[in-house]
Design a protein around this motif. Sequence first.
Motif, mmCIF file in Angstrom:
data_model
loop_
_atom_site.group_PDB
_atom_site.id
_atom_site.type_symbol
_atom_site.label_atom_id
_atom_site.label_comp_id
_atom_site.label_asym_id
_atom_site.label_seq_id
_atom_site.Cartn_x
_atom_site.Cartn_y
_atom_site.Cartn_z
ATOM 1 N N THR A 1 70.527 57.430 10.164
ATOM 2 C CA THR A 1 70.412 58.206 11.397
ATOM 3 C C THR A 1 71.166 59.520 11.267
ATOM 4 N N GLU A 2 72.380 59.449 10.732
ATOM 5 C CA GLU A 2 73.201 60.643 10.565
ATOM 6 C C GLU A 2 72.539 61.633 9.612
ATOM 7 N N GLU A 3 71.929 61.130 8.573
ATOM 8 C CA GLU A 3 71.243 61.993 7.608
ATOM 9 C C GLU A 3 70.112 62.767 8.278
ATOM 10 N N LYS A 4 69.369 62.076 9.112
ATOM 11 C CA LYS A 4 68.263 62.731 9.811
ATOM 12 C C LYS A 4 68.782 63.791 10.786
ATOM 13 N N LEU A 5 69.828 63.456 11.526
ATOM 14 C CA LEU A 5 70.402 64.407 12.482
ATOM 15 C C LEU A 5 70.960 65.635 11.766
ATOM 16 N N ASN A 6 71.533 65.436 10.591
ATOM 17 C CA ASN A 6 72.040 66.564 9.817
ATOM 18 C C ASN A 6 70.914 67.494 9.378
ATOM 19 N N MET A 7 69.737 66.931 9.125
ATOM 20 C CA MET A 7 68.582 67.747 8.771
ATOM 21 C C MET A 7 68.179 68.646 9.944
ATOM 22 N N PHE A 8 68.237 68.094 11.145
ATOM 23 C CA PHE A 8 67.882 68.898 12.315
ATOM 24 C C PHE A 8 68.925 69.990 12.548
ATOM 25 N N LYS A 9 70.185 69.639 12.399
ATOM 26 C CA LYS A 9 71.269 70.615 12.593
ATOM 27 C C LYS A 9 71.198 71.721 11.549
ATOM 28 N N ALA A 10 70.641 71.448 10.384
ATOM 29 C CA ALA A 10 70.541 72.449 9.322
ATOM 30 C C ALA A 10 69.628 73.602 9.699
ATOM 31 N N GLY A 11 68.823 73.430 10.766
ATOM 32 C CA GLY A 11 67.945 74.497 11.229
ATOM 33 C C GLY A 11 68.707 75.564 11.997
ATOM 34 N N CYS A 12 67.966 76.522 12.525
ATOM 35 C CA CYS A 12 68.594 77.651 13.222
ATOM 36 C C CYS A 12 68.458 77.568 14.734
ATOM 37 N N GLY A 13 67.646 76.652 15.233
ATOM 38 C CA GLY A 13 67.480 76.572 16.677
ATOM 39 C C GLY A 13 66.759 75.312 17.110
ATOM 40 N N THR A 14 66.797 75.065 18.398
ATOM 41 C CA THR A 14 66.087 73.932 18.997
ATOM 42 C C THR A 14 65.532 74.369 20.344
ATOM 43 N N VAL A 15 64.296 73.984 20.598
ATOM 44 C CA VAL A 15 63.715 74.178 21.924
ATOM 45 C C VAL A 15 63.763 72.848 22.664
ATOM 46 N N LEU A 16 64.370 72.846 23.838
ATOM 47 C CA LEU A 16 64.367 71.671 24.703
ATOM 48 C C LEU A 16 63.261 71.833 25.730
ATOM 49 N N PHE A 17 62.424 70.822 25.838
ATOM 50 C CA PHE A 17 61.308 70.857 26.785
ATOM 51 C C PHE A 17 61.606 69.959 27.977
ATOM 52 N N PHE A 18 61.356 70.479 29.152
ATOM 53 C CA PHE A 18 61.593 69.756 30.400
ATOM 54 C C PHE A 18 60.362 69.843 31.288
ATOM 55 N N GLU A 19 60.294 68.931 32.259
ATOM 56 C CA GLU A 19 59.338 69.038 33.362
ATOM 57 C C GLU A 19 60.135 69.068 34.665
ATOM 58 N N ASP A 20 59.739 69.936 35.559
ATOM 59 C CA ASP A 20 60.413 70.078 36.849
ATOM 60 C C ASP A 20 59.861 69.026 37.812
ATOM 61 N N TRP B 1 74.727 72.381 29.279
ATOM 62 C CA TRP B 1 73.965 73.606 29.510
ATOM 63 C C TRP B 1 73.545 73.796 30.973
ATOM 64 N N GLN B 2 74.245 73.149 31.875
ATOM 65 C CA GLN B 2 74.022 73.314 33.321
ATOM 66 C C GLN B 2 72.536 73.185 33.677
ATOM 67 N N VAL B 3 71.925 72.117 33.208
ATOM 68 C CA VAL B 3 70.506 71.881 33.470
ATOM 69 C C VAL B 3 70.325 71.423 34.909
ATOM 70 N N PRO B 4 69.401 72.026 35.650
ATOM 71 C CA PRO B 4 69.157 71.591 37.028
ATOM 72 C C PRO B 4 68.804 70.108 37.110
ATOM 73 N N GLU B 5 69.241 69.460 38.165
ATOM 74 C CA GLU B 5 69.033 68.024 38.334
ATOM 75 C C GLU B 5 67.557 67.638 38.328
ATOM 76 N N ASN B 6 66.709 68.538 38.798
ATOM 77 C CA ASN B 6 65.285 68.216 38.913
ATOM 78 C C ASN B 6 64.513 68.465 37.616
ATOM 79 N N TRP B 7 65.192 68.920 36.560
ATOM 80 C CA TRP B 7 64.540 69.074 35.262
ATOM 81 C C TRP B 7 64.725 67.790 34.462
ATOM 82 N N THR B 8 63.616 67.195 34.020
ATOM 83 C CA THR B 8 63.657 65.986 33.194
ATOM 84 C C THR B 8 63.382 66.347 31.740
ATOM 85 N N LEU B 9 64.291 65.948 30.856
ATOM 86 C CA LEU B 9 64.137 66.240 29.434
ATOM 87 C C LEU B 9 62.988 65.411 28.855
#
Length: 201
Positions: free
Chosen positions: A84-103, A164-172
């Motif tokens: 699991t840690e190995e996989k997470l390190n691969m993601f962290k090795a990138g330069c960014g992440t987009v988080l998608f939510f629905e209101d 990241w102060q995400v509004p309560e009505n945003w679902t990840l």
Amino acid sequence: MTNTKDFYKAVEERRSIYAISKEQPVSDERIQEVVEFAVKHAPTAFNSQSGRAIVLLGTNHDQLWDLTKETLKAVVPEDKFSSTEEKLNMFKAGCGTVLFFEDEKVVQGLQEQFPLYADNFPRWSQQSSGMLQYIVWTALEQEGFGATLQHYNPLIDDKVREQWQVPENWTLIAQMPFGKPAAPAGDKEFQPLDERVKVYK
């Protein structure tokens, strides 16, 4: 015609790229433009425009995968955590992440406004989010990035909301780590199309 070919090529070449680096083919501003364009133009039921996104770059991107690692370490058995840690390190090795939510406030408002379709709006919301994710993913590929789609929610929801102060009505809904590809995607096998597509004339 050129644009049509570019679109088909981007669709074909969009793959799950796990080996990514912090090198950026384009600027932070261009990444923001890509995500904003996708959020603006992604189709939504009843033109609800319920999709939301947070773009994490630099140290914010690193913090996401650090807190994800911390969260999972508390729930994954110790003898299985290394993979699991190995996989997470691969993601962290990138330069960014987009988080998608629905209101959810938007979705609930539509349920109240159109009670006949109330049961469908959550499903349509998920479909809209999927289309938004696909547009961003394909557009990032066109800009020279590799990406994958991850789902560590709801385990990380509370920490993400607090950090990241995400509004309560945003679902990840999903997380999309991206970076310049450090290795190509593997070969992909395709099931026969005549078993997947039916055409009647």
